[in-house]
Design an enzyme around this catalytic site. Structure first.
Site, short mmCIF file in Angstrom:
data_model
loop_
_atom_site.label_atom_id
_atom_site.label_comp_id
_atom_site.label_asym_id
_atom_site.label_seq_id
_atom_site.Cartn_x
_atom_site.Cartn_y
_atom_site.Cartn_z
N GLU A 82 0.85 -1.18 0.00
CA GLU A 82 0.00 0.00 0.00
C GLU A 82 0.89 1.25 0.00
OE1 GLU A 82 -2.96 2.02 3.36
OE2 GLU A 82 -1.60 0.37 3.89
N ASP A 127 14.08 -3.14 13.78
CA ASP A 127 14.98 -2.17 13.15
C ASP A 127 14.39 -0.77 13.32
OD1 ASP A 127 17.14 -1.16 11.77
OD2 ASP A 127 16.50 -1.87 9.80
#
Length: 294
Positions: free
Chosen positions: A95, A199
């Site tokens: 998306e 991360d």
């Protein structure tokens, strides 16, 4: 760069069940591992990452991480659309979200929502497949003991990779000594497995058009939630409102202040292995600090 988008368009149409007419392919900047594009249609856009065909496993693992984060319904991530290969590229289609800088309100929401993500209990430490941290293979596996997991699959793997790249001597001696003394950092503290972004630095967080936080580019696994919080401190970019909101929702153990350097050492060793000797002195200093703080 001239690209034939037809094969990727066909994957998008198959995944969405809707026709997609490409009007414009806009290159995007920001990453140093993949090429990225916004594919603009008449009423919808998609975000596409490209790399060489042999990097398909990296995108497949990222897909699994995004879907796992989405399933928690704790915090917004880009919706996964498709992943695959063409003759010339591996690709990941997501998306498209128009991203903006965090403001005070979105930072507060980020703290609250990240805490809610971390509050969801998981069954073990590790992950059901390996993935990547940057472009480095992140080895996971299934563990019942967090200290052993961190010793073997995080610090141990990075130190072995560093030795293979020629960073031997003092780094390896210090690293081995630290790995043999990890238990001293966990006195009175038993981490519980949480789904981690893995991360979580400032470049992997933004806000959508409505000001809701969005996290992306994950390196997911089940681990101590403190590792996510530690990384937010490594390169900066997160304000006090974020930490206050997180603490109010899910307070950190007082020993976090000692352990955050242990957790961020993993990322500095990874930077050493990815980007070279400029990170060696920092890694050795961090280990010396940890050994002095046992």
């Amino acid at each position: 760069m001239q690209m034939n988008w037809q094969a990727i368009i066909e994957h998008i149409e198959s995944a969405t069940g809707q026709p997609f007419k490409l009007l414009k392919a806009q290159p995007l900047v920001g990453g140093d591992i993949n090429m990225a594009y916004r594919l603009q249609g008449e009423n919808i856009s998609f975000f596409v990452k490209l790399n060489t065909p042999e990097r398909i496993a990296m995108f497949e693992a990222e897909s699994l991480g995004l879907q796992a984060l989405a399933q928690t319904q704790a915090i917004r991530v880009p919706k996964w659309i498709a992943c695959g290969q063409t003759t010339d590229h591996a690709f990941l289609v997501l998306e498209y979200i128009g991203l903006h800088n965090l403001n005070r309100h979105s930072e507060q929401l980020l703290g609250q929502q990240l805490a809610k993500l971390h509050l969801q209990k998981q069954a073990y430490f590790g992950w059901h497949c390996d993935n990547t941290i940057g472009s480095t293979i992140q080895v996971n596996g299934r563990y019942d003991d967090w200290i052993t997991f961190w010793q073997e699959q995080r610090l141990g793997c990075q130190l072995t990779l560093a030795a293979d790249k020629g960073y031997r001597g003092n780094l390896q001696m210090l690293g081995e000594k630290l790995c043999n003394n990890l238990e001293s950092f966990f006195s009175g503290y038993r981490p519980q497995p949480a789904l981690l972004h893995g991360d979580l630095w400032g470049g992997n967080v933004a806000a959508d058009e409505q000001g809701n936080p969005v996290i992306y580019d994950p390196a997911c696994y089940f681990g101590d939630r403190e590792t996510d919080i530690a990384m937010t401190e490594l390169f900066g970019g997160f304000g006090s409102v974020f930490y206050q909101a997180y603490q109010a929702t899910y307070p950190l153990d007082p020993g976090y202040a000692r352990r955050k350097t242990l957790y961020n050492l993993y990322h500095i060793l990874n930077h050493l292995n990815l980007f070279g000797r400029s990170y060696l002195h920092q890694a050795e200093n961090m280990i010396n600090q940890l050994l002095a703080d046992r």
